[in-house]
Write a protein that holds these residues in place. Structure first.
Motif, mmCIF file in Angstrom:
data_model
loop_
_atom_site.group_PDB
_atom_site.id
_atom_site.type_symbol
_atom_site.label_atom_id
_atom_site.label_comp_id
_atom_site.label_asym_id
_atom_site.label_seq_id
_atom_site.Cartn_x
_atom_site.Cartn_y
_atom_site.Cartn_z
ATOM 1 N N TRP A 13 -45.707 13.396 14.082
ATOM 2 C CA TRP A 13 -46.986 13.456 14.803
ATOM 3 C C TRP A 13 -48.167 13.649 13.857
ATOM 4 C CZ3 TRP A 13 -47.805 12.743 20.037
ATOM 5 C CH2 TRP A 13 -46.654 12.613 20.824
ATOM 6 N N GLY A 14 -47.926 14.049 12.641
ATOM 7 C CA GLY A 14 -49.028 14.235 11.698
ATOM 8 C C GLY A 14 -49.968 15.342 12.133
ATOM 9 N N ASP A 15 -51.241 15.188 11.828
ATOM 10 C CA ASP A 15 -52.251 16.198 12.149
ATOM 11 C C ASP A 15 -52.760 15.981 13.565
ATOM 12 O OD1 ASP A 15 -54.133 18.163 12.162
ATOM 13 O OD2 ASP A 15 -55.547 17.121 10.842
ATOM 14 N N ILE A 16 -52.062 16.587 14.533
ATOM 15 C CA ILE A 16 -52.442 16.408 15.934
ATOM 16 C C ILE A 16 -53.020 17.692 16.529
ATOM 17 C CG2 ILE A 16 -50.207 17.026 16.920
ATOM 18 C CD1 ILE A 16 -50.616 14.699 18.904
ATOM 19 N N LYS A 17 -53.169 18.721 15.726
ATOM 20 C CA LYS A 17 -53.738 19.971 16.231
ATOM 21 C C LYS A 17 -55.126 19.714 16.826
ATOM 22 C CE LYS A 17 -55.072 24.658 14.865
ATOM 23 N NZ LYS A 17 -55.174 25.626 13.750
ATOM 24 N N GLY A 18 -55.358 20.234 18.025
ATOM 25 C CA GLY A 18 -56.636 20.043 18.699
ATOM 26 C C GLY A 18 -56.733 18.734 19.455
ATOM 27 N N LYS A 19 -55.667 17.938 19.412
ATOM 28 C CA LYS A 19 -55.648 16.657 20.126
ATOM 29 C C LYS A 19 -54.614 16.736 21.245
ATOM 30 C CE LYS A 19 -56.898 14.145 15.897
ATOM 31 N NZ LYS A 19 -56.478 13.065 14.947
ATOM 32 N N ALA A 20 -54.376 15.591 21.885
ATOM 33 C CA ALA A 20 -53.412 15.550 22.982
ATOM 34 C C ALA A 20 -52.362 14.490 22.714
ATOM 35 C CB ALA A 20 -54.114 15.273 24.305
ATOM 36 N N MET A 21 -51.216 14.658 23.333
ATOM 37 C CA MET A 21 -50.157 13.664 23.226
ATOM 38 C C MET A 21 -50.539 12.371 23.959
ATOM 39 S SD MET A 21 -46.754 16.029 23.645
ATOM 40 C CE MET A 21 -45.910 16.600 22.160
ATOM 41 N N ILE A 22 -51.157 12.527 25.120
ATOM 42 C CA ILE A 22 -51.630 11.380 25.895
ATOM 43 C C ILE A 22 -53.098 11.617 26.218
ATOM 44 C CG2 ILE A 22 -51.346 9.979 27.976
ATOM 45 C CD1 ILE A 22 -48.462 10.991 28.139
ATOM 46 N N THR A 23 -53.978 10.704 25.804
ATOM 47 C CA THR A 23 -55.415 10.891 25.984
ATOM 48 C C THR A 23 -56.035 9.674 26.664
ATOM 49 O OG1 THR A 23 -55.517 12.199 23.948
ATOM 50 C CG2 THR A 23 -57.601 11.396 24.839
ATOM 51 N N PHE A 24 -56.796 9.942 27.719
ATOM 52 C CA PHE A 24 -57.628 8.935 28.371
ATOM 53 C C PHE A 24 -59.085 9.288 28.099
ATOM 54 C CE2 PHE A 24 -53.692 8.737 30.650
ATOM 55 C CZ PHE A 24 -53.580 7.445 31.148
ATOM 56 N N SER A 25 -59.855 8.359 27.535
ATOM 57 C CA SER A 25 -61.268 8.605 27.247
ATOM 58 C C SER A 25 -62.131 7.539 27.918
ATOM 59 C CB SER A 25 -61.523 8.582 25.740
ATOM 60 O OG SER A 25 -60.746 9.551 25.069
ATOM 61 N N HIS A 74 -47.347 28.610 12.122
ATOM 62 C CA HIS A 74 -47.712 27.201 11.966
ATOM 63 C C HIS A 74 -48.247 26.685 13.301
ATOM 64 C CE1 HIS A 74 -45.910 27.031 7.985
ATOM 65 N NE2 HIS A 74 -44.857 27.644 8.485
ATOM 66 N N GLU A 75 -49.538 26.814 13.496
ATOM 67 C CA GLU A 75 -50.156 26.444 14.769
ATOM 68 C C GLU A 75 -50.527 24.965 14.743
ATOM 69 O OE1 GLU A 75 -50.689 25.982 17.989
ATOM 70 O OE2 GLU A 75 -50.708 28.166 17.961
ATOM 71 N N LEU A 76 -49.645 24.148 15.270
ATOM 72 C CA LEU A 76 -49.833 22.696 15.247
ATOM 73 C C LEU A 76 -49.894 22.108 16.658
ATOM 74 C CD1 LEU A 76 -47.074 21.942 12.575
ATOM 75 C CD2 LEU A 76 -49.531 22.153 12.158
ATOM 76 N N ARG A 77 -49.788 22.946 17.664
ATOM 77 C CA ARG A 77 -49.501 22.479 19.022
ATOM 78 C C ARG A 77 -50.591 21.579 19.613
ATOM 79 N NH1 ARG A 77 -49.295 27.054 22.574
ATOM 80 N NH2 ARG A 77 -50.785 27.960 21.114
ATOM 81 N N PRO A 78 -50.208 20.396 20.075
ATOM 82 C CA PRO A 78 -51.158 19.537 20.790
ATOM 83 C C PRO A 78 -51.140 19.838 22.285
ATOM 84 C CG PRO A 78 -49.117 18.359 20.489
ATOM 85 C CD PRO A 78 -48.921 19.717 19.843
ATOM 86 N N ARG A 79 -52.157 19.385 22.964
ATOM 87 C CA ARG A 79 -52.147 19.409 24.425
ATOM 88 C C ARG A 79 -51.256 18.269 24.916
ATOM 89 N NH1 ARG A 79 -57.407 20.899 22.739
ATOM 90 N NH2 ARG A 79 -58.163 18.761 22.610
ATOM 91 N N LEU A 80 -50.859 18.348 26.174
ATOM 92 C CA LEU A 80 -49.960 17.314 26.680
ATOM 93 C C LEU A 80 -50.734 16.108 27.230
ATOM 94 C CD1 LEU A 80 -47.245 16.160 27.322
ATOM 95 C CD2 LEU A 80 -47.051 17.718 29.263
ATOM 96 N N LEU A 81 -51.650 16.350 28.144
ATOM 97 C CA LEU A 81 -52.369 15.258 28.801
ATOM 98 C C LEU A 81 -53.846 15.614 28.861
ATOM 99 C CD1 LEU A 81 -52.215 12.588 30.435
ATOM 100 C CD2 LEU A 81 -51.733 13.970 32.459
ATOM 101 N N GLU A 82 -54.703 14.696 28.427
ATOM 102 C CA GLU A 82 -56.129 15.004 28.347
ATOM 103 C C GLU A 82 -56.963 13.826 28.863
ATOM 104 O OE1 GLU A 82 -57.733 17.379 25.060
ATOM 105 O OE2 GLU A 82 -58.854 15.586 24.506
#
Length: 199
Positions: free
Chosen positions: A95-107, A164-172
């Motif tokens: 997943w690389g650097d996904i901290k602060g992002k989401a796994m699935i994102t609609f913009s 190691h705080e890397l957790r992404p959000r699930l759906l955004e």
């Protein structure tokens, strides 16, 4: 003239829905390669529907589809019919650097619905107003169902416990409006289940 109108009606009816499988998705196979392939199939499928006014439903059949990160934008008037389950890939390094992002994102999306099968389930989290505590949202419906989106968050949480705080959000959903999520169980998010920002 009547024949032309009938042909036009039949064309619209036949092309109303399309499956994620039509874009190369592979069900029931848990691997990094397949999860990336399925993520691309979902993205391409949504973008294809967005360009074809005669189609507005993307079907995810009654199987389990493993996904990697998906980011889509500027979609409108699309319904995702989740007949099966979505499980996010848990190869954290991929997943690389996904901290602060989401796994699935609609913009920048509007009039988007994600609908499960309907009915009740004996497992999973019941989505209610508590999930959106502190989040400003409009025109959103969150209900409960058999269909599942599973974030496989256990490994992410274990890493966070050791610093190691890397957790992404699930759906955004970002900068979007008229979003409906109905009859879906959200399980095992690495962080927050659903985030709705600037809607």
């Amino acid at each position: 003239m009547y024949l032309l109108l009938l042909s036009h009606f039949l064309y619209i009816t036949i092309c109303y829905s399309i499956s994620i499988d039509d874009f190369g998705a592979i069900p029931n196979e848990d691997s990094l390669i397949v999860s990336i392939k399925n993520a691309n199939a979902l993205k391409i499928g949504l973008e294809y529907i967005n360009k074809h006014f005669t189609i507005n439903e993307l079907i995810i059949p009654k199987n389990t589809y493993y996904l990697h990160q998906v980011e889509v934008e500027y979609l409108s008037n699309i319904t995702v019919l989740l007949h099966g389950n979505i499980v996010m890939n848990n190869d954290i390094k991929s997943w690389g650097d996904i901290k602060g992002k989401a796994m699935i994102t609609f913009s920048y999306c509007k009039h988007i619905s994600i609908i499960g099968n309907g009915g009740n389930s004996d497992s999973g989290e019941h989505l209610n107003s508590n999930i959106t505590s502190g989040i400003q949202s409009h025109h959103s419906a969150l209900k409960y169902q058999h269909s599942v989106i599973d974030g496989q968050g256990l490994l992410w949480w274990r890493l966070s416990y050791i610093g190691h705080e890397l957790r992404p959000r699930l759906l955004e959903f970002q900068y979007s409006h008229d979003i409906t999520i109905q009859y879906i169980s959200i399980l095992n998010s690495p962080s927050m289940w659903i985030v709705i920002l600037n809607v």
